[in-house]
Design an enzyme around this catalytic site. Structure first.
Site, short mmCIF file in Angstrom:
data_model
loop_
_atom_site.label_atom_id
_atom_site.label_comp_id
_atom_site.label_asym_id
_atom_site.label_seq_id
_atom_site.Cartn_x
_atom_site.Cartn_y
_atom_site.Cartn_z
N ARG A 55 20.04 6.34 103.11
CA ARG A 55 18.86 5.52 102.09
C ARG A 55 18.98 5.93 100.53
O ARG A 55 18.86 5.04 99.81
CB ARG A 55 17.43 6.20 102.48
CG ARG A 55 16.35 5.57 101.68
CD ARG A 55 14.98 5.95 101.73
NE ARG A 55 14.79 7.07 102.99
CZ ARG A 55 14.53 8.48 102.75
NH1 ARG A 55 14.46 8.93 101.60
NH2 ARG A 55 14.28 9.08 103.84
N TYR A 107 9.27 -17.30 88.83
CA TYR A 107 9.42 -17.10 90.16
C TYR A 107 7.84 -16.68 90.83
O TYR A 107 7.27 -15.82 90.33
CB TYR A 107 10.36 -16.18 90.57
CG TYR A 107 10.59 -15.93 92.15
CD1 TYR A 107 10.86 -16.96 92.80
CD2 TYR A 107 9.88 -14.78 92.65
CE1 TYR A 107 10.92 -16.64 94.19
CE2 TYR A 107 10.13 -14.62 93.95
CZ TYR A 107 10.46 -15.60 94.84
OH TYR A 107 10.62 -15.33 96.25
N ASP A 179 14.51 -11.27 84.02
CA ASP A 179 14.95 -11.84 85.44
C ASP A 179 16.13 -12.71 84.92
O ASP A 179 15.86 -13.82 84.61
CB ASP A 179 13.81 -12.44 86.05
CG ASP A 179 14.27 -12.71 87.48
OD1 ASP A 179 15.50 -13.13 87.56
OD2 ASP A 179 13.30 -12.88 88.50
N LYS A 204 20.71 -15.28 95.17
CA LYS A 204 21.04 -16.64 94.72
C LYS A 204 22.38 -16.66 94.46
O LYS A 204 23.09 -16.65 95.36
CB LYS A 204 20.06 -16.85 93.61
CG LYS A 204 18.42 -16.43 93.92
CD LYS A 204 17.68 -17.16 95.11
CE LYS A 204 16.46 -16.73 95.68
NZ LYS A 204 15.49 -16.57 94.65
#
Ligand SMILES: *Cc1c(COP(=O)(O)O)cnc(C)c1O
Length: 390
Positions: A55, A107, A179, A204
């Site tokens: 993790r 977004y 972003d 993306k």
């Protein structure tokens, strides 16, 4: 990552292919292995190879983080299980009472996260037109801790002047996150323009093949890296090694794909702008686009996203176009090698209340294209065929 001439920083393409990766020392494998493991054996208690539990960290993830940091020109990259997980971790570093100023054209999932997830915990957010310096000035309060910039914006492809806003924010001790999903580091490097943090949905363009979900935060700030690593460990939004491997394979061709995305998008934007059935075309590469000058200053090229409305702005006609392309697939998401067509009002941006959407200039008939790397003649013929039917 070294070039034969050690004084010269490697170019973007060399970094894309090599940064963060060394051939595997035990086998010579040129690709970093997919370390599909949850834990790591220690020689003695507390004596390990730098990895204790997956993790917290994983060597395939470390390779990806080294690669993404190099591409953004950042000291640190922290990879997450998705773009929204990266954003979520970043906002969790704020405190109740803190205030975020974000773009009103962004977004949809970021809007939902800020408003519906963090709102109830007392983190307030204002959504404004970030291309308007007066609107930004008017939105800042003594509680504002973060400016959240998306540029080009989604879906109207407005261009925000990153350097100007960073200067304004720094003067007031406000951190800036950009972003950079739409532009990618190949086209725009926000840290060099003064930003503190860069966020990506690697789902993306960075992944580029529509086969993986992922996110990353890049920063030069050691304090931010420490906070984000603490959150990966404590809140657990870690990406799996297979996903890191796929993303790393994608970034190797980022520069090549982006060149073709930009070339195709520019051709399509010009074609649509001259089409009798098309009204406004939103693409910063068009010389009369309001964002053209800032885009030329802060971007290498204008990107692969194009939005437009029909001359006759009815929902019915827009839906006809959306349902009648054959090469462009009707789907959410963007940035893959294949071309996609999207209806923001009912798909990607449906979570933003209609009134707010319309106020931000996002009409019900807006169509958004993610232009892929197919042969551009086929893409143009596909749009022409769908437009002929309205
Ligand atoms: C898709 C997207 C996100 C969210 O990323 P996921 O990987 O889907 O969680 C954030 N910002 C932008 C601009 C996006 O396009």
């Amino acid at each position: 990552m070294h070039t034969p001439d050690r004084d010269r920083r490697p170019g973007f393409g060399t970094l894309a292919v090599h940064a963060g990766q060394e051939p595997d020392p035990s086998t010579g494998a040129i690709m970093p292995p997919i370390y599909q493991t949850s834990t790591y054996v220690q020689k003695a208690p507390g004596e390990h190879f730098g990895y204790e539990y997956a993790r917290v960290s994983n060597p395939t993830r470390t390779a990806l983080e080294g690669n993404l940091a190099a591409l953004e020109g950042a000291r640190h990259a922290v990879a997450f299980a998705s773009g929204v997980a990266a954003t979520d971790a970043l906002i969790k570093c704020l405190r109740p009472g803190d205030h975020i100023v974000a773009s009103n054209d962004l977004y949809g999932g970021t809007h939902r996260l800020f408003r519906q997830v963090f709102g109830p915990f007392g983190i307030r957010s204002s959504f404004i037109d970030m291309t308007d310096p007066d609107a930004v000035e008017g939105a800042l309060t003594p509680e504002t801790k973060l400016l959240w910039i998306e540029t080009p914006t989604n879906p109207l492809l407005r261009v925000v002047d990153v350097r100007a806003l960073c200067d304004k924010a720094r003067a007031r001790g406000i951190d800036v996150a950009v972003d950079n999903t739409f532009a990618t580091p190949y086209l725009q490097q926000p840290l060099a323009l003064g930003a503190d943090l860069v966020v990506h949905s690697t789902t993306k363009y960075l992944g580029g093949h529509s086969d993986v979900i992922g996110g990353v935060v890049c920063t030069n700030r050691d304090d931010w890296e420490e906070k984000l690593r603490f959150l990966i460990k404590s809140a657990g939004a870690a990406p799996g090694p297979m996903d890191c491997f796929l993303t790393l394979r994608g970034t190797k061709t980022l520069h090549l794909r982006m060149q073709r995305h930009c070339e195709n998008a520019a051709r399509i934007a010009e074609h649509l702008a001259a089409h009798p059935k098309v009204g406004r075309v939103y693409y910063p590469g068009l010389p009369d686009d309001p964002g053209h000058d800032v885009a030329r200053r802060q971007m290498r090229d204008f990107g692969g996203m194009v939005s437009f409305v029909l001359r006759d702005e009815t929902l019915e006609k827009a839906l006809h176009v959306l349902s009648n392309t054959t090469v462009f697939a009707l789907a959410e998401s963007l940035g893959g090698v294949e071309s996609l067509i999207n209806h923001p009002a009912t798909m990607t941006h449906a979570s933003i209340p209609r009134e707010e959407r319309l106020k931000a200039g996002l009409s019900d008939s807006l169509i958004r294209l993610s232009v892929g790397v197919e042969s551009v003649e086929d893409l143009i013929a596909d749009l022409d065929r769908a437009l002929a039917g309205v």
